[in-house]
Design a protein around this motif. Sequence first.
Motif, PDB file in Angstrom:
ATOM      1  N   PRO A  89      35.840 -12.249  19.842  1.00 46.96           N
ATOM      2  CA  PRO A  89      34.712 -13.174  19.709  1.00 46.96           C
ATOM      3  C   PRO A  89      33.692 -12.771  18.661  1.00 46.96           C
ATOM      4  CG  PRO A  89      34.498 -11.879  21.702  1.00 46.96           C
ATOM      5  CD  PRO A  89      35.851 -11.569  21.119  1.00 46.96           C
ATOM      6  N   VAL A  90      33.684 -11.546  18.213  1.00 47.24           N
ATOM      7  CA  VAL A  90      32.665 -11.105  17.253  1.00 47.24           C
ATOM      8  C   VAL A  90      33.133 -11.206  15.813  1.00 47.24           C
ATOM      9  CG1 VAL A  90      31.447  -9.606  18.848  1.00 47.24           C
ATOM     10  CG2 VAL A  90      33.365  -8.704  17.539  1.00 47.24           C
ATOM     11  N   GLY A  91      34.355 -11.671  15.582  1.00 49.91           N
ATOM     12  CA  GLY A  91      34.838 -11.836  14.225  1.00 49.91           C
ATOM     13  C   GLY A  91      35.247 -10.550  13.536  1.00 49.91           C
ATOM     14  N   SER A  92      35.259  -9.447  14.247  1.00 51.72           N
ATOM     15  CA  SER A  92      35.685  -8.162  13.693  1.00 51.72           C
ATOM     16  C   SER A  92      37.031  -7.798  14.291  1.00 51.72           C
ATOM     17  CB  SER A  92      34.666  -7.080  14.025  1.00 51.72           C
ATOM     18  OG  SER A  92      33.401  -7.424  13.527  1.00 51.72           O
ATOM     19  N   ARG A  93      37.775  -6.948  13.615  1.00 53.47           N
ATOM     20  CA  ARG A  93      39.057  -6.519  14.158  1.00 53.47           C
ATOM     21  C   ARG A  93      38.830  -5.583  15.341  1.00 53.47           C
ATOM     22  NH1 ARG A  93      41.619  -4.034   9.199  1.00 53.47           N
ATOM     23  NH2 ARG A  93      42.332  -2.631  10.804  1.00 53.47           N
ATOM     24  N   VAL A  94      39.597  -5.772  16.387  1.00 52.13           N
ATOM     25  CA  VAL A  94      39.511  -4.917  17.567  1.00 52.13           C
ATOM     26  C   VAL A  94      40.654  -3.916  17.509  1.00 52.13           C
ATOM     27  CG1 VAL A  94      39.697  -4.894  20.074  1.00 52.13           C
ATOM     28  CG2 VAL A  94      38.401  -6.682  18.951  1.00 52.13           C
ATOM     29  N   TYR A  95      40.440  -2.746  18.019  1.00 52.26           N
ATOM     30  CA  TYR A  95      41.473  -1.717  18.015  1.00 52.26           C
ATOM     31  C   TYR A  95      41.351  -0.879  19.270  1.00 52.26           C
ATOM     32  CZ  TYR A  95      37.855   1.601  17.017  1.00 52.26           C
ATOM     33  OH  TYR A  95      36.740   2.366  17.115  1.00 52.26           O
ATOM     34  N   SER A  96      42.365  -0.090  19.502  1.00 49.53           N
ATOM     35  CA  SER A  96      42.297   0.892  20.580  1.00 49.53           C
ATOM     36  C   SER A  96      42.738   2.235  20.016  1.00 49.53           C
ATOM     37  CB  SER A  96      43.201   0.489  21.746  1.00 49.53           C
ATOM     38  OG  SER A  96      44.546   0.438  21.332  1.00 49.53           O
ATOM     39  N   LEU A  97      42.173   3.281  20.525  1.00 47.91           N
ATOM     40  CA  LEU A  97      42.507   4.639  20.108  1.00 47.91           C
ATOM     41  C   LEU A  97      42.755   5.473  21.353  1.00 47.91           C
ATOM     42  CD1 LEU A  97      39.625   5.284  17.548  1.00 47.91           C
ATOM     43  CD2 LEU A  97      41.976   4.747  16.997  1.00 47.91           C
ATOM     44  N   VAL A  98      43.847   6.173  21.360  1.00 46.80           N
ATOM     45  CA  VAL A  98      44.088   7.145  22.416  1.00 46.80           C
ATOM     46  C   VAL A  98      44.423   8.447  21.703  1.00 46.80           C
ATOM     47  CG1 VAL A  98      45.453   7.758  24.427  1.00 46.80           C
ATOM     48  CG2 VAL A  98      44.938   5.361  23.972  1.00 46.80           C
ATOM     49  N   TRP A  99      43.469   9.354  21.701  1.00 44.58           N
ATOM     50  CA  TRP A  99      43.637  10.646  21.036  1.00 44.58           C
ATOM     51  C   TRP A  99      43.577  11.748  22.073  1.00 44.58           C
ATOM     52  CZ3 TRP A  99      39.606   9.482  16.700  1.00 44.58           C
ATOM     53  CH2 TRP A  99      40.222   8.717  15.713  1.00 44.58           C
ATOM     54  N   LEU A 100      44.694  12.059  22.646  1.00 43.70           N
ATOM     55  CA  LEU A 100      44.739  13.108  23.659  1.00 43.70           C
ATOM     56  C   LEU A 100      45.290  14.407  23.091  1.00 43.70           C
ATOM     57  CD1 LEU A 100      46.003  10.977  26.646  1.00 43.70           C
ATOM     58  CD2 LEU A 100      43.662  11.562  26.032  1.00 43.70           C
ATOM     59  N   ASN A 101      45.791  14.353  21.862  1.00 41.69           N
ATOM     60  CA  ASN A 101      46.362  15.555  21.272  1.00 41.69           C
ATOM     61  C   ASN A 101      45.324  16.355  20.495  1.00 41.69           C
ATOM     62  OD1 ASN A 101      46.050  13.639  19.328  1.00 41.69           O
ATOM     63  ND2 ASN A 101      48.020  13.944  18.348  1.00 41.69           N
ATOM     64  N   LEU A 102      44.049  16.050  20.684  1.00 43.81           N
ATOM     65  CA  LEU A 102      42.970  16.808  20.050  1.00 43.81           C
ATOM     66  C   LEU A 102      42.509  17.928  20.985  1.00 43.81           C
ATOM     67  CD1 LEU A 102      40.884  13.829  18.650  1.00 43.81           C
ATOM     68  CD2 LEU A 102      42.425  15.309  17.379  1.00 43.81           C
ATOM     69  N   PRO A 103      41.868  18.961  20.455  1.00 47.72           N
ATOM     70  CA  PRO A 103      41.352  20.029  21.327  1.00 47.72           C
ATOM     71  C   PRO A 103      40.355  19.478  22.356  1.00 47.72           C
ATOM     72  CG  PRO A 103      41.228  20.660  19.014  1.00 47.72           C
ATOM     73  CD  PRO A 103      41.635  19.220  19.035  1.00 47.72           C
ATOM     74  N   ASP A 104      40.270  20.149  23.482  1.00 46.84           N
ATOM     75  CA  ASP A 104      39.391  19.697  24.562  1.00 46.84           C
ATOM     76  C   ASP A 104      37.928  19.585  24.146  1.00 46.84           C
ATOM     77  OD1 ASP A 104      41.503  19.457  26.257  1.00 46.84           O
ATOM     78  OD2 ASP A 104      41.156  21.361  27.293  1.00 46.84           O
ATOM     79  N   ASP A 105      37.474  20.404  23.182  1.00 46.27           N
ATOM     80  CA  ASP A 105      36.067  20.370  22.793  1.00 46.27           C
ATOM     81  C   ASP A 105      35.790  19.400  21.642  1.00 46.27           C
ATOM     82  OD1 ASP A 105      37.417  21.820  20.878  1.00 46.27           O
ATOM     83  OD2 ASP A 105      35.877  23.381  20.704  1.00 46.27           O
ATOM     84  N   ASP A 106      36.790  18.652  21.170  1.00 44.80           N
ATOM     85  CA  ASP A 106      36.603  17.667  20.108  1.00 44.80           C
ATOM     86  C   ASP A 106      36.020  16.396  20.722  1.00 44.80           C
ATOM     87  OD1 ASP A 106      36.923  15.678  18.107  1.00 44.80           O
ATOM     88  OD2 ASP A 106      38.530  16.849  17.197  1.00 44.80           O
ATOM     89  N   TRP A 107      34.887  15.926  20.217  1.00 43.05           N
ATOM     90  CA  TRP A 107      34.216  14.762  20.809  1.00 43.05           C
ATOM     91  C   TRP A 107      35.061  13.493  20.697  1.00 43.05           C
ATOM     92  CZ3 TRP A 107      33.074  10.343  18.135  1.00 43.05           C
ATOM     93  CH2 TRP A 107      33.068  10.417  16.736  1.00 43.05           C
ATOM     94  N   ARG A 108      36.035  13.463  19.791  1.00 45.33           N
ATOM     95  CA  ARG A 108      36.872  12.276  19.626  1.00 45.33           C
ATOM     96  C   ARG A 108      37.995  12.198  20.645  1.00 45.33           C
ATOM     97  NH1 ARG A 108      38.858  13.335  13.834  1.00 45.33           N
ATOM     98  NH2 ARG A 108      38.976  15.366  14.833  1.00 45.33           N
ATOM     99  N   ARG A 109      38.250  13.301  21.360  1.00 37.17           N
ATOM    100  CA  ARG A 109      39.346  13.331  22.326  1.00 37.17           C
ATOM    101  C   ARG A 109      39.113  12.284  23.416  1.00 37.17           C
ATOM    102  NH1 ARG A 109      43.302  16.699  24.453  1.00 37.17           N
ATOM    103  NH2 ARG A 109      43.526  16.525  26.703  1.00 37.17           N
ATOM    104  N   GLY A 110      40.150  11.549  23.761  1.00 35.19           N
ATOM    105  CA  GLY A 110      40.053  10.602  24.854  1.00 35.19           C
ATOM    106  C   GLY A 110      40.617   9.241  24.510  1.00 35.19           C
ATOM    107  N   CYS A 111      40.338   8.295  25.368  1.00 36.38           N
ATOM    108  CA  CYS A 111      40.785   6.922  25.204  1.00 36.38           C
ATOM    109  C   CYS A 111      39.577   6.075  24.825  1.00 36.38           C
ATOM    110  CB  CYS A 111      41.418   6.427  26.502  1.00 36.38           C
ATOM    111  SG  CYS A 111      42.116   4.781  26.357  1.00 36.38           S
ATOM    112  N   TRP A 112      39.691   5.346  23.729  1.00 35.37           N
ATOM    113  CA  TRP A 112      38.591   4.536  23.198  1.00 35.37           C
ATOM    114  C   TRP A 112      39.078   3.115  22.924  1.00 35.37           C
ATOM    115  CZ3 TRP A 112      33.912   6.998  21.463  1.00 35.37           C
ATOM    116  CH2 TRP A 112      33.933   8.390  21.501  1.00 35.37           C
ATOM    117  N   VAL A 113      38.194   2.149  23.037  1.00 39.54           N
ATOM    118  CA  VAL A 113      38.452   0.799  22.526  1.00 39.54           C
ATOM    119  C   VAL A 113      37.218   0.382  21.743  1.00 39.54           C
ATOM    120  CG1 VAL A 113      40.063   0.072  24.317  1.00 39.54           C
ATOM    121  CG2 VAL A 113      37.627  -0.350  24.622  1.00 39.54           C
ATOM    122  N   GLY A 114      37.417  -0.451  20.748  1.00 37.50           N
ATOM    123  CA  GLY A 114      36.274  -0.863  19.953  1.00 37.50           C
ATOM    124  C   GLY A 114      36.631  -1.860  18.893  1.00 37.50           C
TER     125      GLY A 114
END
Length: 159
Positions: A89-114
């Motif tokens: 609905p916002v006219g932007s491309r939607v994506y999903s990210l699942v980055w579980l292969n990053l180190p535990d202390d990396d802030w990007r680690r996890g499941c994201w949608v946006g």
Amino acid sequence: MGTRRAFSMVELVIVVAIVAAIVAIAMPRVADFSDRAKAGAGAAHILRLAGAYEAYHAEFGAWPTDTPTTECPDPLLGRLSPRDFSEPPVGSRVYSLVWLNLPDDDWRRGCWVGLITDDAELVARIDAVLDDGDVTTGRFRGDIPVGAGMYASLRIADD
């Protein structure tokens, strides 16, 4: 014969000036309402995607994919449709990210949608709806540049 009554030029100019003043006062409010509605629609869409991922995780005990995607992941096709990613609905491309292969202390680690957008104001408004109002902190972030735009993501889970 009766005299014909009509508006004088001065009266018409005054009416036009009053209407112009009313329009000048109302337009910023209408534009602000439109921006807030767009941010609300974007936030609701992101939460809908997050809900589908969370339901999948609750049912199967794992996230559906471990790679970034701008298309609906196959395991989520019953919960979401390809249009959820291609026509948000916002006219932007939607994506999903699942980055579980990053180190535990990396802030990007996890499941994201946006979404991927070049509209920083939209990202800030969505952040105000979903999170703490600061796109550089919290569960919703909009500080990852991509080309001329940015990724704006909601963290669903750390693992």
